[in-house]
Design a protein around this motif. Structure first.
Motif, PDB file in Angstrom:
ATOM      1  N   TYR A  66      81.515  90.684  34.604  1.00  0.00           N
ATOM      2  CA  TYR A  66      82.775  90.074  35.036  1.00  0.00           C
ATOM      3  C   TYR A  66      83.325  89.113  33.980  1.00  0.00           C
ATOM      4  N   LEU A  67      82.470  88.279  33.424  1.00  0.00           N
ATOM      5  CA  LEU A  67      82.939  87.315  32.426  1.00  0.00           C
ATOM      6  C   LEU A  67      83.366  87.994  31.128  1.00  0.00           C
ATOM      7  N   LEU A  68      82.677  89.052  30.739  1.00  0.00           N
ATOM      8  CA  LEU A  68      83.096  89.812  29.564  1.00  0.00           C
ATOM      9  C   LEU A  68      84.468  90.438  29.802  1.00  0.00           C
ATOM     10  N   GLY A  69      84.651  91.054  30.948  1.00  0.00           N
ATOM     11  CA  GLY A  69      85.952  91.640  31.281  1.00  0.00           C
ATOM     12  C   GLY A  69      87.036  90.597  31.437  1.00  0.00           C
ATOM     13  N   LEU A  70      86.696  89.443  31.982  1.00  0.00           N
ATOM     14  CA  LEU A  70      87.680  88.370  32.147  1.00  0.00           C
ATOM     15  C   LEU A  70      88.135  87.826  30.794  1.00  0.00           C
ATOM     16  N   ALA A  71      87.220  87.755  29.847  1.00  0.00           N
ATOM     17  CA  ALA A  71      87.600  87.310  28.498  1.00  0.00           C
ATOM     18  C   ALA A  71      88.566  88.296  27.851  1.00  0.00           C
ATOM     19  N   ILE A  72      88.399  89.566  28.142  1.00  0.00           N
ATOM     20  CA  ILE A  72      89.283  90.584  27.574  1.00  0.00           C
ATOM     21  C   ILE A  72      90.621  90.630  28.315  1.00  0.00           C
ATOM     22  N   CYS A  73      90.595  90.501  29.633  1.00  0.00           N
ATOM     23  CA  CYS A  73      91.798  90.680  30.463  1.00  0.00           C
ATOM     24  C   CYS A  73      92.614  89.409  30.667  1.00  0.00           C
ATOM     25  N   SER A  74      92.111  88.256  30.301  1.00  0.00           N
ATOM     26  CA  SER A  74      92.808  87.013  30.634  1.00  0.00           C
ATOM     27  C   SER A  74      94.219  86.906  30.043  1.00  0.00           C
ATOM     28  N   PRO A  75      94.500  87.371  28.822  1.00  0.00           N
ATOM     29  CA  PRO A  75      95.903  87.304  28.375  1.00  0.00           C
ATOM     30  C   PRO A  75      96.845  88.144  29.243  1.00  0.00           C
ATOM     31  N   GLY A  76      96.390  89.297  29.682  1.00  0.00           N
ATOM     32  CA  GLY A  76      97.210  90.133  30.563  1.00  0.00           C
ATOM     33  C   GLY A  76      97.432  89.484  31.912  1.00  0.00           C
ATOM     34  N   PHE A  77      96.398  88.863  32.462  1.00  0.00           N
ATOM     35  CA  PHE A  77      96.541  88.170  33.744  1.00  0.00           C
ATOM     36  C   PHE A  77      97.503  86.993  33.620  1.00  0.00           C
ATOM     37  N   TYR A  78      97.446  86.281  32.509  1.00  0.00           N
ATOM     38  CA  TYR A  78      98.361  85.164  32.306  1.00  0.00           C
ATOM     39  C   TYR A  78      99.809  85.658  32.244  1.00  0.00           C
ATOM     40  N   TYR A  79     100.023  86.763  31.547  1.00  0.00           N
ATOM     41  CA  TYR A  79     101.375  87.325  31.449  1.00  0.00           C
ATOM     42  C   TYR A  79     101.894  87.751  32.822  1.00  0.00           C
ATOM     43  N   ILE A  80     101.060  88.441  33.596  1.00  0.00           N
ATOM     44  CA  ILE A  80     101.471  88.873  34.934  1.00  0.00           C
ATOM     45  C   ILE A  80     101.788  87.674  35.814  1.00  0.00           C
ATOM     46  N   TYR A  81     100.971  86.640  35.729  1.00  0.00           N
ATOM     47  CA  TYR A  81     101.213  85.449  36.548  1.00  0.00           C
ATOM     48  C   TYR A  81     102.521  84.766  36.160  1.00  0.00           C
ATOM     49  N   VAL A  82     102.755  84.602  34.882  1.00  0.00           N
ATOM     50  CA  VAL A  82     103.958  83.896  34.431  1.00  0.00           C
ATOM     51  C   VAL A  82     105.218  84.693  34.761  1.00  0.00           C
ATOM     52  N   GLU A  83     105.178  86.007  34.567  1.00  0.00           N
ATOM     53  CA  GLU A  83     106.373  86.825  34.768  1.00  0.00           C
ATOM     54  C   GLU A  83     106.691  87.094  36.228  1.00  0.00           C
ATOM     55  N   TYR A  84     105.675  87.311  37.052  1.00  0.00           N
ATOM     56  CA  TYR A  84     105.934  87.790  38.403  1.00  0.00           C
ATOM     57  C   TYR A  84     105.549  86.813  39.519  1.00  0.00           C
ATOM     58  N   LEU A  85     104.579  85.942  39.284  1.00  0.00           N
ATOM     59  CA  LEU A  85     104.077  85.131  40.381  1.00  0.00           C
ATOM     60  C   LEU A  85     104.335  83.635  40.241  1.00  0.00           C
ATOM     61  N   ALA A  86     104.828  83.161  39.132  1.00  0.00           N
ATOM     62  CA  ALA A  86     105.012  81.729  38.949  1.00  0.00           C
ATOM     63  C   ALA A  86     106.130  81.179  39.831  1.00  0.00           C
ATOM     64  N   HIS A  87     107.077  81.985  40.197  1.00  0.00           N
ATOM     65  CA  HIS A  87     108.207  81.504  40.994  1.00  0.00           C
ATOM     66  C   HIS A  87     107.941  81.527  42.494  1.00  0.00           C
ATOM     67  N   ILE A  88     106.779  82.004  42.914  1.00  0.00           N
ATOM     68  CA  ILE A  88     106.474  82.084  44.358  1.00  0.00           C
ATOM     69  C   ILE A  88     106.215  80.708  44.904  1.00  0.00           C
TER      70      ILE A  88
END
Length: 88
Positions: A66-88
């Motif tokens: 999980y931590l290895l995958g999270l290190a790889i996926c974290s930039p994508g998760f940040y982008y998704i959060y900023v673009e689609y979920l930050a205004h909720i």
């Protein structure tokens, strides 16, 4: 179900993706690493190797993957959060 905003379903999907995505990516990376890693020379091998030590050397826990995958996926998760979920 009709009264729920689409942003709510985006957030629910994001939270499921936040758990399953990194685990799957980490599992795939570790499988690829185990397949293509450099081979060790016979001089570096131990003189007596037990079956238990070989099994435990190949076992990966959930949090390691999980931590290895999270290190790889974290930039994508940040982008998704900023673009689609930050205004909720």
């Amino acid at each position: 179900m009709d009264r729920v905003a689409p942003e709510t379903w985006y957030a629910v999907g994001f939270f499921f993706l936040l758990i399953l995505g990194p685990f799957t990516i980490g599992w795939g990376v570790m499988k690829a690493y185990r397949r293509y890693r450099p081979k060790t020379s016979p001089a570096q091998d131990e003189s007596s190797v037990s079956v238990v030590s070989q099994l435990s050397a190949q076992r990966d826990g959930f949090f390691k993957l999980y931590l290895l995958g999270l290190a790889i996926c974290s930039p994508g998760f940040y982008y998704i959060y900023v673009e689609y979920l930050a205004h909720i």
